[in-house]
Design a protein around this motif. Structure first.
Motif, PDB file in Angstrom:
ATOM      1  N   VAL A  77       1.982  -3.603   3.699  1.00 51.05           N
ATOM      2  CA  VAL A  77       3.131  -2.762   4.022  1.00 51.05           C
ATOM      3  C   VAL A  77       2.937  -1.436   3.304  1.00 51.05           C
ATOM      4  O   VAL A  77       2.682  -1.403   2.099  1.00 51.05           O
ATOM      5  CB  VAL A  77       4.456  -3.416   3.592  1.00 51.05           C
ATOM      6  N   SER A  78       3.038  -0.341   4.050  1.00 49.29           N
ATOM      7  CA  SER A  78       2.852   0.997   3.479  1.00 49.29           C
ATOM      8  C   SER A  78       4.171   1.761   3.528  1.00 49.29           C
ATOM      9  O   SER A  78       4.542   2.322   4.565  1.00 49.29           O
ATOM     10  CB  SER A  78       1.774   1.763   4.254  1.00 49.29           C
ATOM     11  N   VAL A 135       3.713   0.382   8.530  1.00 50.51           N
ATOM     12  CA  VAL A 135       4.234   1.573   7.873  1.00 50.51           C
ATOM     13  C   VAL A 135       5.761   1.559   7.944  1.00 50.51           C
ATOM     14  O   VAL A 135       6.344   1.410   9.009  1.00 50.51           O
ATOM     15  CB  VAL A 135       3.682   2.846   8.538  1.00 50.51           C
ATOM     16  N   VAL A 136       6.397   1.706   6.774  1.00 49.20           N
ATOM     17  CA  VAL A 136       7.858   1.744   6.669  1.00 49.20           C
ATOM     18  C   VAL A 136       8.219   3.083   6.042  1.00 49.20           C
ATOM     19  O   VAL A 136       8.321   3.217   4.818  1.00 49.20           O
ATOM     20  CB  VAL A 136       8.378   0.566   5.815  1.00 49.20           C
ATOM     21  N   ASP A 137       8.370   4.105   6.887  1.00 49.45           N
ATOM     22  CA  ASP A 137       8.549   5.461   6.345  1.00 49.45           C
ATOM     23  C   ASP A 137       9.549   6.298   7.129  1.00 49.45           C
ATOM     24  O   ASP A 137       9.563   7.523   7.013  1.00 49.45           O
ATOM     25  CB  ASP A 137       7.197   6.192   6.296  1.00 49.45           C
ATOM     26  N   GLY A 138      10.391   5.663   7.921  1.00 55.16           N
ATOM     27  CA  GLY A 138      11.388   6.416   8.667  1.00 55.16           C
ATOM     28  C   GLY A 138      10.795   7.355   9.690  1.00 55.16           C
ATOM     29  O   GLY A 138      11.462   8.291  10.148  1.00 55.16           O
ATOM     30  N   GLY A 139       9.545   7.138  10.067  1.00 51.38           N
ATOM     31  CA  GLY A 139       8.882   7.960  11.078  1.00 51.38           C
ATOM     32  C   GLY A 139       8.190   9.201  10.545  1.00 51.38           C
ATOM     33  O   GLY A 139       7.599   9.958  11.333  1.00 51.38           O
ATOM     34  N   MET A 140       8.201   9.419   9.239  1.00 50.51           N
ATOM     35  CA  MET A 140       7.678  10.670   8.698  1.00 50.51           C
ATOM     36  C   MET A 140       6.196  10.893   8.975  1.00 50.51           C
ATOM     37  O   MET A 140       5.755  12.018   9.204  1.00 50.51           O
ATOM     38  CB  MET A 140       7.924  10.734   7.197  1.00 50.51           C
ATOM     39  N   ALA A 199       0.860  -1.183   0.000  1.00 50.15           N
ATOM     40  CA  ALA A 199       0.000   0.000   0.000  1.00 50.15           C
ATOM     41  C   ALA A 199       0.901   1.239   0.000  1.00 50.15           C
ATOM     42  O   ALA A 199       1.888   1.286  -0.729  1.00 50.15           O
ATOM     43  CB  ALA A 199      -0.946  -0.027   1.189  1.00 50.15           C
ATOM     44  N   SER A 200       0.593   2.233   0.797  1.00 48.78           N
ATOM     45  CA  SER A 200       1.381   3.467   0.821  1.00 48.78           C
ATOM     46  C   SER A 200       0.934   4.307   2.007  1.00 48.78           C
ATOM     47  O   SER A 200      -0.222   4.218   2.449  1.00 48.78           O
ATOM     48  CB  SER A 200       1.169   4.261  -0.474  1.00 48.78           C
ATOM     49  N   THR A 201       1.836   5.148   2.499  1.00 46.43           N
ATOM     50  CA  THR A 201       1.432   6.100   3.527  1.00 46.43           C
ATOM     51  C   THR A 201       0.378   7.068   2.999  1.00 46.43           C
ATOM     52  O   THR A 201      -0.326   7.713   3.776  1.00 46.43           O
ATOM     53  CB  THR A 201       2.645   6.898   4.048  1.00 46.43           C
ATOM     54  N   ARG A 202       0.237   7.154   1.685  1.00 48.74           N
ATOM     55  CA  ARG A 202      -0.797   8.013   1.100  1.00 48.74           C
ATOM     56  C   ARG A 202      -2.199   7.431   1.285  1.00 48.74           C
ATOM     57  O   ARG A 202      -3.183   8.067   0.915  1.00 48.74           O
ATOM     58  CB  ARG A 202      -0.491   8.259  -0.377  1.00 48.74           C
ATOM     59  N   ALA A 203      -2.285   6.254   1.856  1.00 49.93           N
ATOM     60  CA  ALA A 203      -3.595   5.732   2.251  1.00 49.93           C
ATOM     61  C   ALA A 203      -4.184   6.543   3.398  1.00 49.93           C
ATOM     62  O   ALA A 203      -5.400   6.527   3.609  1.00 49.93           O
ATOM     63  CB  ALA A 203      -3.471   4.267   2.666  1.00 49.93           C
TER      64      ALA A 203
END
Length: 254
Positions: A183-184, A241-246, A142-146
């Motif tokens: 996984v986002s 979520v795999v985004d470095g904490g953003m 998926a994506s953090t844009r969800a």
């Protein structure tokens, strides 16, 4: 870098695997001993990547929005290996940007949803009987844009939000035999090595992340590999979520 190991007998189908995050996931799984089928619409690149990845890699052509091609691709996997243990739905229209809502072309909207959302449903539909036979697992990319957006990204955001919802729906429908997770990723620099070398990201790109750097395809691949493993046997229906904490960073304009 992962060190290749002997085959563990398990077979994974990874879509959108000719480049970027999908290629990284395929390489990581092969290094862990999986046999991996790389599915993509780019025949030349997909076949080349599979050849580079070695004897435990195989390429199949597949447009995930086309049910006949999905069914044929899954049949090819079963014909070659006789089993399927994991499905990774990574294929997507990856550029989230579009023109304004008032100018949004319906054909573009439908195509994005067909690939990003309908595709994973079709793959789950056709892979489920074989995954069930081996206690398999599905991971949707998926994506953090969800859950957060920039302007003019309606089609992409809607498709990824829908994919998170599809993930937990599938987990309930297919459990307990099949686990399903999402996984986002956030900002992942999944460009080819040569491009990363000639056009490096800036220090400020990295520094804005609480983790101190932009993510890599390997960061995502490691999470996917864990979710597919038996160590994650009690994990299903979840989004990671795999985004470095953003997405947890409070940001205001100064």
């Amino acid at each position: 870098m992962q060190v290749a190991s002997a085959s563990n007998g398990r077979v994974a189908l990874v879509t959108g695997a000719a480049r970027g995050i999908g290629q990284g996931i395929a390489a990581w799984l092969i290094a862990e001993g999986w046999r991996v089928v790389l599915a993509d619409v780019d025949r030349q690149r997909g076949a080349t990547v599979a050849e580079v990845l070695g004897d435990n890699a195989m390429f199949v052509y597949m447009d995930v929005a086309n049910e006949e091609q999905v069914a044929a691709g899954v049949a090819d996997v079963l014909g070659q290996f006789g089993r399927l243990d994991a499905l990774v739905c990574n294929a997507a229209v990856a550029d989230p940007h579009n023109i304004t809502l008032e100018s949004l072309d319906l054909a573009y909207w439908n195509r994005v949803l067909a690939i990003n959302l309908t595709g994973p449903m079709l793959l789950a539909k056709h892979c489920a009987p074989y995954l069930r036979a081996h206690g398999g697992s599905i991971v949707n990319l998926a994506s953090t844009r969800a859950s957060q957006s920039e302007a003019d990204t309606e089609a992409y955001a809607a498709s990824k939000g829908g994919l998170v919802a599809l993930t937990h729906a599938l987990a309930i429908s297919l459990g307990p035999q099949i686990r399903v997770n999402a996984v986002s990723p956030g900002w992942i620099d999944a460009r080819d090595t040569a491009q990363r070398r000639t056009e490096p990201l800036s220090d400020s790109d990295h520094a804005q992340h609480p983790a101190g750097r932009v993510g890599t395809a390997e960061d995502v691949a490691a999470m996917v590999a864990w979710l597919l493993s038996r160590n994650a046997g009690f994990v299903t229906g979840q989004e990671f979520v795999v985004d470095g904490g953003m997405s947890k960073k409070m940001i205001y304009s100064e």
